[in-house]
Write an enzyme that holds these catalytic residues in place. Structure first.
Site, short mmCIF file in Angstrom:
data_model
loop_
_atom_site.label_atom_id
_atom_site.label_comp_id
_atom_site.label_asym_id
_atom_site.label_seq_id
_atom_site.Cartn_x
_atom_site.Cartn_y
_atom_site.Cartn_z
N GLN A 1 -3.77 -1.15 10.24
CA GLN A 1 -3.85 -2.46 9.58
C GLN A 1 -4.44 -3.49 10.55
O GLN A 1 -3.98 -3.64 11.68
CB GLN A 1 -2.44 -2.89 9.12
CG GLN A 1 -2.40 -4.21 8.37
CD GLN A 1 -3.13 -4.16 7.02
OE1 GLN A 1 -3.12 -3.14 6.33
NE2 GLN A 1 -3.77 -5.26 6.66
N LYS B 1 0.84 -1.21 0.00
CA LYS B 1 0.00 0.00 0.00
C LYS B 1 0.87 1.25 0.00
O LYS B 1 0.62 2.20 -0.73
CB LYS B 1 -0.91 0.00 1.24
CG LYS B 1 -2.04 -1.02 1.18
CD LYS B 1 -2.74 -1.14 2.53
CE LYS B 1 -3.80 -2.24 2.51
NZ LYS B 1 -4.36 -2.53 3.85
N ASP C 1 -10.25 4.07 5.80
CA ASP C 1 -10.86 2.73 5.72
C ASP C 1 -12.38 2.80 5.82
O ASP C 1 -13.08 1.83 5.54
CB ASP C 1 -10.32 1.83 6.84
CG ASP C 1 -9.41 0.74 6.32
OD1 ASP C 1 -9.42 0.48 5.10
OD2 ASP C 1 -8.68 0.14 7.14
#
Ligand code: NAD
Length: 294
Positions: A94, A50, A117
Site C-alpha cells: 500500500q 480491499k 498492482d
C-alpha cells in the site's frame, strides 16, 4: 440534455463475479497479501476494504501490517519471503510508504508475477509492448467499465488529463493498445481547454476539484472522472468530489459519478488481477516452468 450515468458498482459486480468464477476453477484458493507500513488512516481504511472484498469473492485476503519505523531492509525481507511463499499469489504494498523507504526499491523487489498492482518495470514494459500481463488496477478498471457500457474505444480521440505512473501513463498504453488515438495532457500543457475539447473520450485524472468545466468538453463526449478529492462541505463536514465540474453533465453524453464511478472498479480489478496472477502461476507450475522470476 443530461449525460448518461456510468455507475461503477454494476460493472464492478460483473468483474467480481467473473473473478470469483475463475477463482473457483483453480486448484487452490487465490491469496492476496496486502503489506501496509504505518497507520495512515486513509491507508488503514483502503487496505481493510480491499481485504474484506477479497473474502466476499472467495479469495484469501490478508493484511500484513508493519510499524511506521520499519526499515527498508526489513520491508524487503518481508517481500522476499512473500515472493518465495507458493501459497501467496498476489502482493500489494500500500502506497504511500513512509519517507525513509525508497518506493521504487520496494516495487522492484516484488516478483513480477505476483505484482497485482502492475507497477514492476517488467509489467510496465510488457504493457507498453502491448503484451499486458498484470496491469495497474485503476486504468484496467476504467477499460472494463467502458467495455461494460458499450463505449467504443477503437479509432476514437481520447484525451487523458494527468500523466502519473498510477493512472495517466498506464491508461494511455491501454487505450493505445485498444486502437484509440491518445493525447496525454498534464499540468504544463498549453491551452488545455482546446486539447480537451477534441476528445470523444475524456479522462480526468489530475486530482484538481472541478478542473474540467462544460466549455472544455465536446458535446456528447464520454467523460471519465478519476479524481477523488476531499473538500470542505456545509456544517464543517468534508465530502468527496471529482475533477469534473457537475455542470459537465449538461454537455457530456456519458459521465462517471464521484463517488461510485471509477473507485469501485479499482478494487474489483485488484481482485481480478489476483486471480490472473494465480492462474499464471498455476499454469507455469503445471508446465514445469520452475521458479517464478525473483
Ligand atoms: P498525481 O498527483 O500523481 O498526478 C496528477 C497528474 O495530473 C499529474 O501528471 C499532473 O501533471 C496533472 N495535473 C495536475 N494538475 C493539473 C492541471 N491543473 N491541469 C492539467 N493537469 C494537471 O495523481 P494520481 O495518483 O494520478 O491521481 C489523480 C487523481 O485520481 C487523484 O484525485 C486521486 O485521488 C485519484 N485516484 C483515484 C483512483 C480511483 O480508484 N478512483 C485511483 C487512483 C487515483
Amino acid at each position: 440534455m443530461t449525460a448518461r450515468v456510468l455507475a461503477g458498482p454494476p460493472a464492478a459486480e460483473v468483474l467480481l463475479q467473473d473473478a470469483a468464477a475463475r477463482a473457483s476453477r483453480l486448484p487452490a484458493q487465490p491469496s492476496l497479501v496486502i503489506v501496509r507500513v504505518g497507520d495512515d488512516p486513509a491507508s488503514v481504511s483502503y487496505v481493510r476494504g480491499k481485504a474484506r472484498k477479497a473474502g466476499e469473492v472467495g479469495l484469501r485476503g490478508t493484511v500484513h501490517a508493519l510499524p511506521e519505523a520499519t526499515s527498508q531492509a526489513d520491508l524487503l525481507a518481508v517481500i522476499d519471503s512473500l515472493n518465495r511463499d507458493d501459497d501467496v499469489n498476489g502482493i500489494l504494498v500500500q502506497l504511500p510508504l513512509p519517507a525513509h523507504i525508497a518506493e521504487m526499491a520496494v516495487l522492484h523487489a516484488i516478483d513480477p508475477r505476483k505484482d497485482v498492482d502492475g507497477f514492476h518495470p517488467l509489467n510496465v514494459g510488457e504493457l507498453w509492448a502491448a503484451r499486458p500481463a498484470l496491469t495497474p488496477c485503476t486504468p484496467a478498471g476504467i477499460m472494463f467499465l467502458l467495455k461494460h457500457y458499450g463505449i467504443a474505444v477503437a479509432g476514437v480521440r481520447a484525451v487523458i488529463v494527468g500523466r502519473s505512473h498510477l493512472v495517466g501513463r498506464p491508461l494511455a498504453a491501454l487505450l493505445l493498445n485498444a486502437d484509440a488515438t491518445v493525447t496525454v495532457a498534464h499540468s504544463r500543457t498549453h491551452g488545455l481547454p482546446s486539447v480537451t475539447r477534441e476528445a470523444d473520450l475524456l479522462i480526468a485524472a489530475a486530482g484538481c476539484p472541478g478542473l474540467i468545466t462544460p466549455e472544455m468538453v465536446k458535446p456528447g463526449a464520454t467523460v471519465i472522472d478519476v479524481g477523488i478529492n476531499r473538500v470542505p462541505g456545509a456544517g464543517g463536514r468534508s465530502h468527496l468530489v471529482g475533477d469534473v465540474h457537475p455542470d459537465v453533465s449538461g454537455v457530456a453524453g456519458a459521465l462517471t459519478p464521484v463517488p461510485g464511478g471509477v473507485g469501485p472498479m479499482t478494487v474489483a480489478q485488484l481482485l481480478a488481477n489476483t486471480v490472473r496472477a494465480a492462474e499464471l502461476q498455476h499454469h507455469l507450475r503445471s508446465e514445469g516452468a520452475g521458479e517464478l522470476v525473483r
